[in-house]
Write an enzyme that holds these catalytic residues in place. Sequence first.
Site, PDB file in Angstrom:
ATOM      1  N   HIS A  17       0.836  -1.213   0.000  1.00  0.00           N
ATOM      2  CA  HIS A  17       0.000   0.000   0.000  1.00  0.00           C
ATOM      3  C   HIS A  17       0.869   1.261   0.000  1.00  0.00           C
ATOM      4  CE1 HIS A  17      -3.123  -2.635   2.248  1.00  0.00           C
ATOM      5  NE2 HIS A  17      -3.612  -2.425   1.045  1.00  0.00           N
ATOM      6  N   LYS A  41     -17.505  -5.089   7.748  1.00  0.00           N
ATOM      7  CA  LYS A  41     -16.222  -5.788   7.708  1.00  0.00           C
ATOM      8  C   LYS A  41     -15.544  -5.706   9.071  1.00  0.00           C
ATOM      9  CE  LYS A  41     -12.648  -6.287   4.193  1.00  0.00           C
ATOM     10  NZ  LYS A  41     -12.185  -5.763   2.912  1.00  0.00           N
ATOM     11  N   ARG A  90      -2.087  -6.801  -7.845  1.00  0.00           N
ATOM     12  CA  ARG A  90      -0.925  -7.655  -7.599  1.00  0.00           C
ATOM     13  C   ARG A  90      -0.820  -8.691  -8.711  1.00  0.00           C
ATOM     14  NH1 ARG A  90      -3.048  -7.899  -1.630  1.00  0.00           N
ATOM     15  NH2 ARG A  90      -4.866  -7.783  -2.960  1.00  0.00           N
ATOM     16  N   SER A 128      -2.952  -7.944   3.270  1.00  0.00           N
ATOM     17  CA  SER A 128      -3.227  -7.615   4.679  1.00  0.00           C
ATOM     18  C   SER A 128      -3.746  -8.817   5.458  1.00  0.00           C
ATOM     19  CB  SER A 128      -4.257  -6.488   4.771  1.00  0.00           C
ATOM     20  OG  SER A 128      -3.769  -5.331   4.171  1.00  0.00           O
TER      21      SER A 128
END
Length: 163
Positions: A17, A41, A90, A128
């Site tokens: 990030h 979340k 990614r 993460s």
Amino acid sequence: MKCAMFPGSFDPPTLGHINIIERSARLYDRLYVVVADNVAKKCLFTAEERIRLIKDNFRDKENIEVLSFRGLTVDIARELGVDVMIRGVRAAGDFGYEFELAMTNKQLLPTVETLFMPTDPHYFLLRSSAIKEMAIFGADISAMVPANVAKALAERVVSRETL
Ligand code: ADP
């Protein structure tokens, strides 16, 4: 003035990030890093903590602003008046999801463009969720996150274990 935003959960922010933020801030006059304060979340860090963890890495960068938002990304994009929404990708696996998200956002807010920024090869394995899991099981994650995040993760994991 060209403004962009980089939205995400950042729970926690990783070196992947940080790298996207640094590169995007070089391309735009102003970059808003928007931390999703999503009630559905379950996050390890609160939105305020995630803001602080990002901000502390960019103290000397005046064109980077970090804030949180609860709601649709397009609504905050409209509110901030950005031209561009940056998303990091990614691997090919990220692309399908990101592409659909970009299509949806384009339909909701046609004036804002989504730009995909490929990860730096050093960071393409950083995720993460995996980092949180590794930290919980005691793995050394210090090469994956900024130092302040490694410290915060160690403290959070310990405080959870002692609950
Ligand atoms: P979200 O829940 O919005 O996917 P994340 O915090 O997981 O939030 O990711 C925010 C953005 O950062 C996404 O565009 C994601 O693809 C990107 N990203 C996450 N990890 C990396 C990485 N290692 N390299 C480049 N981009 C990344």
